[in-house]
Scaffold this motif. Structure first.
Motif, mmCIF file in Angstrom:
data_model
loop_
_atom_site.group_PDB
_atom_site.id
_atom_site.type_symbol
_atom_site.label_atom_id
_atom_site.label_comp_id
_atom_site.label_asym_id
_atom_site.label_seq_id
_atom_site.Cartn_x
_atom_site.Cartn_y
_atom_site.Cartn_z
ATOM 1 N N UNK A 276 0.847 -1.188 0.000
ATOM 2 C CA UNK A 276 0.000 0.000 0.000
ATOM 3 C C UNK A 276 0.883 1.238 0.000
ATOM 4 N N UNK A 277 0.571 2.178 -0.874
ATOM 5 C CA UNK A 277 1.340 3.415 -0.945
ATOM 6 C C UNK A 277 0.379 4.607 -0.881
ATOM 7 N N UNK A 278 0.865 5.768 -0.434
ATOM 8 C CA UNK A 278 0.077 6.995 -0.357
ATOM 9 C C UNK A 278 0.534 7.944 -1.446
ATOM 10 N N UNK A 279 -0.421 8.444 -2.244
ATOM 11 C CA UNK A 279 -0.082 9.307 -3.382
ATOM 12 C C UNK A 279 -1.044 10.483 -3.464
ATOM 13 N N UNK A 280 -0.561 11.664 -3.861
ATOM 14 C CA UNK A 280 -1.461 12.785 -4.162
ATOM 15 C C UNK A 280 -2.197 12.510 -5.467
ATOM 16 N N UNK A 281 -3.245 13.249 -5.707
ATOM 17 C CA UNK A 281 -4.099 12.976 -6.871
ATOM 18 C C UNK A 281 -3.334 13.034 -8.188
ATOM 19 N N UNK A 282 -2.381 13.954 -8.312
ATOM 20 C CA UNK A 282 -1.689 14.132 -9.593
ATOM 21 C C UNK A 282 -0.668 13.029 -9.874
ATOM 22 N N UNK A 283 -0.397 12.184 -8.908
ATOM 23 C CA UNK A 283 0.547 11.084 -9.137
ATOM 24 C C UNK A 283 -0.164 9.744 -9.324
ATOM 25 N N UNK B 204 -9.623 9.918 -12.365
ATOM 26 C CA UNK B 204 -8.513 10.702 -11.799
ATOM 27 C C UNK B 204 -8.647 12.170 -12.198
ATOM 28 N N UNK B 205 -9.044 12.407 -13.458
ATOM 29 C CA UNK B 205 -9.254 13.785 -13.910
ATOM 30 C C UNK B 205 -10.357 14.461 -13.101
ATOM 31 N N UNK B 206 -11.429 13.703 -12.792
ATOM 32 C CA UNK B 206 -12.515 14.254 -11.987
ATOM 33 C C UNK B 206 -12.032 14.600 -10.583
ATOM 34 N N UNK B 207 -11.174 13.753 -10.009
ATOM 35 C CA UNK B 207 -10.645 14.000 -8.666
ATOM 36 C C UNK B 207 -9.806 15.273 -8.641
ATOM 37 N N UNK B 208 -8.975 15.435 -9.660
ATOM 38 C CA UNK B 208 -8.124 16.628 -9.746
ATOM 39 C C UNK B 208 -8.994 17.872 -9.869
ATOM 40 N N UNK B 209 -10.034 17.796 -10.712
ATOM 41 C CA UNK B 209 -10.936 18.934 -10.883
ATOM 42 C C UNK B 209 -11.689 19.223 -9.585
ATOM 43 N N UNK B 210 -12.109 18.148 -8.881
ATOM 44 C CA UNK B 210 -12.818 18.325 -7.618
ATOM 45 C C UNK B 210 -11.915 18.985 -6.586
ATOM 46 N N UNK B 211 -10.664 18.572 -6.553
ATOM 47 C CA UNK B 211 -9.699 19.131 -5.608
ATOM 48 C C UNK B 211 -9.502 20.634 -5.854
#
Length: 452
Positions: free
Chosen positions: A378-385, A416-423
């Motif tokens: 398990x790894x932790x990543x920001x939305x853009x990665x 992922x694009x939706x998550x970035x836009x939501x952020x």
């Protein structure tokens, strides 16, 4: 004779002396046989080539093809024909040859006894008929046995095919049931996030309680069904608080008025009643009803004591108290994580099962404050990665507490694009970190993701 012989039996009489043939014909004229005559061995062979013969009586001494030679030929070419040799006392060598080469049924010495001759013929034909019936039955048996084997093989193939079909159906039903159960888990998490909309972020407890019970269930080796019911109960444990005023939702339980306390003590049963009509959530509702019971029997609503309290409810009670103590929903002040662990231990044996409480406290001491997944892979990543194909290892909630994505969902590029836009649309400085399974690790098949 006890068995009736066929009416079309045919006997071939062979002798080079006409008077012998007439004599045999006279003896057998009243017998139910068709008689055929041959004056030589070669003539007898021609008869056999053109007619069905059941029994041959041949003289031993004949010019050309003698009796033993004839009977030996008949044995090779028409083995089912019964063979009898007529012989004189001086024809012992011929008799032995007929016995050895022709494998005759019997030899009759000249002069013969008429009655003995007739009896010998009847016995020979009865033997032949019996053998023919036996052989016919054997052929029939072999044929039926072959058919039965073919039928058995066919039935076995049909049974195997049907078994495979039933197994595939059972597997499909299992998968459907698993998906249905997962959909209920997801639905409860979405509904829980809606409950949180009435509370500020620091008082939204459901997601934290869910993370705690999931982690503790893994440590206690609870089976998948117990864990699923416990997770759904954690997501909906405060469902019965929907009718509360905003002020009461924010107030610590030790500061409630008498009327508010009565309402507070009713929220577990209210939550249960709201779920009773949903058959798959019956056990979840049962856990919610009893999550405010106490180990010493002085809890509510039913004052259950000790192990009469469902295991899931005992775990849920500790997780709820641990989180709500830190949120300031039990005491008039917020309690630190360390003090919350101490308070749990202090109430061991009174509110909580001692062994379970100690195990829970140890887990809380060893875990990070947010109980982020620490399992391998398990790894932790920001939305853009994030990259398409990654699978969430932990639920993702918005800053408002709303559930965005649930654990086990597979990420796609569009998602992922939706998550970035939501952020980008969140308050300035808001950034989301997602816990995902390392894409290099083997993944189990999971449902495609969709943002809630």
């Amino acid at each position: 004779m006890t068995e009736k012989l066929p009416d079309d039996l045919r006997i071939l009489l062979v002798d080079d002396e006409a008077n012998i043939l007439r004599s045999l014909q006279r003896i057998l004229r009243k017998e139910p046989y068709d008689l055929v005559m041959a004056g030589s061995g070669q003539a007898a062979i021609e008869v056999l080539e053109n007619q069905r013969i059941d029994l041959v009586i041949s003289d031993a001494r004949m010019p050309g093809v003698d009796g033993p030679t004839l009977l030996s030929t008949i044995r090779r070419r028409w083995p089912w024909v019964i063979r009898i040799l007529l012989t004189g006392h001086a024809d012992m060598n011929s008799t032995i040859k007929a016995i050895n080469d022709g494998q005759i049924y019997r030899y009759i010495a000249k002069p013969w006894d008429d009655d003995e001759l007739r009896l010998t013929i009847r016995q020979a034909l009865a033997f032949q008929y019996s053998e023919r019936r036996r052989l016919a039955l054997e052929r029939k048996f072999r044929k039926q046995n072959k058919q039965l084997r073919a039928l058995a093989e066919s039935l076995e193939k049909k049974v195997d095919a049907r078994t495979t079909e039933l197994q595939e159906t059972a597997d499909m039903l299992d998968r459907t049931l698993a998906e249905l159960r997962n959909s209920y888990v997801t639905t409860t998490e979405v509904f829980s996030s809606l409950l949180n909309q009435r509370l500020p972020g620091d008082l939204q407890t459901n997601a934290k309680v869910s993370a705690l019970v999931r982690a503790f269930a893994q440590r206690q080796d609870l089976d998948s069904e117990q864990t699923r019911n416990l997770e759904m109960a954690a997501a909906l444990y405060n469902l019965g608080k929907l009718s509360w005023s905003d002020d009461m939702l924010r107030a610590p339980s030790d500061q409630l008025t008498k009327d508010q306390t009565a309402l507070y003590r009713a929220y577990p049963t209210a939550g249960e009643q709201l779920l009773m009509t949903l058959e798959p959530l019956q056990e979840t509702a049962h856990l919610i009803r009893h999550h405010q019971e106490r180990w010493n029997g002085r809890g509510f609503p039913d004052e259950l004591e000790g192990e009469a309290i469902p295991m899931g409810a005992r775990i849920l009670r500790m997780a709820v108290d641990f989180i709500e103590l830190q949120a300031g929903l039990i005491l008039s002040r917020k309690v630190s994580r360390e003090d919350a662990i101490k308070l749990l231990r202090r109430q061991s044996g009174r509110l909580y099962q001692p062994e379970l409480c100690e195990a829970f406290a140890v887990m809380c001491e060893e875990s990070a404050p947010d109980l982020a997944p620490t399992e391998e892979g398990v790894i932790a990543l920001p939305t853009r990665e994030l990259t398409a194909g990654m699978v969430l290892a932990r639920d993702l909630h918005a800053a408002s507490g709303m559930l965005l994505l649930n654990e086990g969902k597979r990420l796609t590029k569009s998602l992922i694009d939706k998550l970035i836009a939501f952020e980008k649309g969140e308050p300035e400085g808001t950034r989301y970190t997602l816990f995902v399974y390392d894409p290099e690790e083997p993944e189990e098949p999971l449902m495609e993701a969709s943002i809630q």
